[in-house]
Scaffold this active site. Structure first.
Site, short mmCIF file in Angstrom:
data_model
loop_
_atom_site.label_atom_id
_atom_site.label_comp_id
_atom_site.label_asym_id
_atom_site.label_seq_id
_atom_site.Cartn_x
_atom_site.Cartn_y
_atom_site.Cartn_z
N CYS A 41 0.83 -1.22 0.00
CA CYS A 41 0.00 0.00 0.00
C CYS A 41 0.86 1.26 0.00
O CYS A 41 0.67 2.15 -0.85
CB CYS A 41 -0.95 -0.02 1.19
SG CYS A 41 -0.19 -0.51 2.75
N1 LIG Z 1 -4.31 -4.39 5.06
C1 LIG Z 1 -3.85 -3.68 4.04
O1 LIG Z 1 -4.11 -2.48 3.92
C2 LIG Z 1 -3.00 -4.35 2.98
C3 LIG Z 1 -2.72 -3.64 1.80
C4 LIG Z 1 -1.95 -4.25 0.80
C5 LIG Z 1 -1.47 -5.55 1.00
N2 LIG Z 1 -1.74 -6.20 2.15
C6 LIG Z 1 -1.22 -7.57 2.30
O2 LIG Z 1 -2.32 -8.46 2.03
C7 LIG Z 1 -2.20 -9.65 2.84
C8 LIG Z 1 -3.46 -9.78 3.70
O3 LIG Z 1 -3.54 -8.62 4.52
P1 LIG Z 1 -4.72 -8.43 5.57
O4 LIG Z 1 -4.56 -7.06 6.10
O5 LIG Z 1 -6.02 -8.85 5.00
O6 LIG Z 1 -4.30 -9.51 6.70
P2 LIG Z 1 -5.24 -10.24 7.75
O7 LIG Z 1 -6.42 -9.38 8.04
O8 LIG Z 1 -4.36 -10.64 8.88
O9 LIG Z 1 -5.74 -11.58 6.98
C9 LIG Z 1 -4.87 -12.64 6.69
C10 LIG Z 1 -5.66 -13.79 6.10
O10 LIG Z 1 -4.77 -14.85 5.73
C11 LIG Z 1 -5.22 -16.10 6.32
N3 LIG Z 1 -3.99 -16.85 6.63
C12 LIG Z 1 -3.05 -16.54 7.57
N4 LIG Z 1 -2.03 -17.43 7.53
C13 LIG Z 1 -2.35 -18.31 6.54
C14 LIG Z 1 -1.69 -19.48 6.02
N5 LIG Z 1 -0.51 -19.89 6.52
N6 LIG Z 1 -2.29 -20.17 5.02
C15 LIG Z 1 -3.49 -19.76 4.51
N7 LIG Z 1 -4.16 -18.67 4.97
C16 LIG Z 1 -3.58 -17.95 5.97
C17 LIG Z 1 -6.06 -15.69 7.51
O11 LIG Z 1 -7.11 -16.61 7.78
P3 LIG Z 1 -6.92 -18.00 8.54
O12 LIG Z 1 -5.82 -17.82 9.55
O13 LIG Z 1 -8.26 -18.30 9.15
O14 LIG Z 1 -6.58 -18.99 7.45
C18 LIG Z 1 -6.69 -14.40 7.02
O15 LIG Z 1 -7.85 -14.69 6.26
C19 LIG Z 1 -0.91 -9.47 3.67
O16 LIG Z 1 0.17 -10.08 3.03
C20 LIG Z 1 -0.72 -7.94 3.68
O17 LIG Z 1 0.62 -7.54 3.86
C21 LIG Z 1 -2.49 -5.63 3.14
#
Ligand SMILES: NC(=O)c1ccc[n+]([C@@H]2O[C@H](COP(=O)([O-])OP(=O)(O)OC[C@H]3O[C@@H](n4cnc5c(N)ncnc54)[C@H](OP(=O)(O)O)[C@@H]3O)[C@@H](O)[C@H]2O)c1
Length: 338
Positions: A147
């Protein structure tokens, strides 16, 4: 309709992807995973999807004949999942940091562990959509930018691409707390950040080398980046204020014309006198403003919604490129305003 799945659907980015894909005219969302919530209704976790998505979380995405898979999983997890998904023939769009840094040594230095999927690292196309549309359109595997790198690099790209920067750039960045994901942490706990502005990871945020990598490629020699992120008491939204010195005598008008040309026909970048974070929240737009102050000093301001243009929206925009659709397909709506 092409068939899509979201891995990591219970998080903030997964929910945002589901929201956007639920109204996309060319994509049918077939599966959303969560290991912890498997079997539960997606709309129970993401109530805004009630009446739009009637899926339950699954543990896996196999058996759907998928055309594209979005990975909204943490770094470290993505690179364990990508090899199998990519070998299934589905296009892959990964939103984690695992495939953004091209040099595995730099990855190890900033992420603290070895990269275990060098093959896909080598072929991943960096999905900063406004800069690399043509390469993304040819790709099977897109690494969606972070982001902060999206917000700051879009604001700086015309200056670096035109070789106009003397020395480096200072990036003062502010983000809403959804940038840290759905997992509870002390730093994003409401009493710690709900009425404060807090700098964090000064000089050591993982998005620093990602920003430097793109700016270096654009100007053709190493770009020095000093990047300081802050958490601000909003949920969504991001604004970067960036300071640099020009190596030439150019006016604000010269630069505005250069930016207009650089982003010509780019639907989601709009130039404005002063970007307003609230004007882009909920949308895929990036607002950019700039000024020349005193002796060759430039201030560039850039605003996005971290969950949309900074994450899920840009991933859909990249998917549109991969499948040859207009970039605004499923994304053509304004920000919220207030
Ligand atoms: N938040 C932002 O603004 C943003 C912006 C750009 C990019 N990102 C990137 O996008 C990704 C997701 O971000 P987020 O903010 O949505 O994070 P989040 O809210 O912590 O969600 C992470 C998701 O991944 C799943 N997960 C975790 N470990 C896993 C594994 N080993 N295998 C399969 N599923 C797994 C979790 O569900 P379960 O544990 O139930 O499987 C959850 O659904 C990250 O890499 C982050 O850096 C985030």
């Amino acid at each position: 309709m092409i068939k899509a799945a979201v891995v990591g659907g219970s998080g903030f980015i997964g929910g945002e992807l589901a929201r956007l894909l639920s109204r996309h005219p060319k994509i049918s969302l077939e599966a959303i995973t969560s290991r912890q919530l498997a079997g539960q209704k997606v709309a129970d976790t993401h109530p805004f999807l009630r009446g739009y998505i009637d899926l339950t979380f699954s543990e896996s995405i196999t058996g759907h004949g998928l055309d594209v898979v979005f990975l909204a999983t943490p770094h470290g997890a993505s690179m364990k999942l990508v090899p199998e998904i990519a070998s299934s023939g589905a296009k892959v769009i990964d939103l984690s940091g695992d495939y953004r840094l091209k040099d595995p040594q730099v990855y190890k230095e900033w992420y603290g562990h070895e990269h275990t999927d060098l093959e896909n690292l080598g072929r991943a196309v960096y999905g900063l959509n406004e800069l690399y549309w043509d390469e993304i359109a040819e790709a099977d595997f897109v690494s969606n930018p972070g982001c902060y790198p999206t917000c700051s690099t879009l604001g700086l790209a015309p200056l670096f691409a035109n070789g106009l920067v003397e020395g480096g750039v200072f990036i003062d960045a502010k983000s809403g707390t959804s940038g840290a994901g759905a997992e509870l942490t002390k730093a994003t706990h409401h009493p710690m950040c709900g009425a404060s502005v807090n700098p964090y990871k000064v000089g050591r945020h993982r998005h620093s080398p990602e920003i430097a990598q793109t700016l270096t490629l654009l100007q053709g020699h190493p770009a020095e980046v000093v990047f300081t992120p802050h958490l601000i008491p909003v949920v969504r939204g991001m604004l970067c204020t960036m300071y640099l010195k020009l190596n030439d005598d150019l006016t604000k008008q010269d630069l505005l014309e250069m930016y207009a040309e650089f982003f010509r026909r780019k639907r989601f970048v709009r130039m404005t006198e002063v970007p307003w974070m609230q004007a882009v929240i909920g949308s895929n737009h990036c607002e950019i403003g700039l000024d020349v102050v005193g002796n060759r000093n430039v201030v560039v301001m850039s605003a996005i919604d971290n969950l949309v243009k900074g994450g899920a929206g840009q991933a859909v925009q990249n998917c549109n490129a991969v499948f040859g659709w207009p970039e605004e397909t499923g994304l053509d709506f304004p920000g919220l305003g207030v």
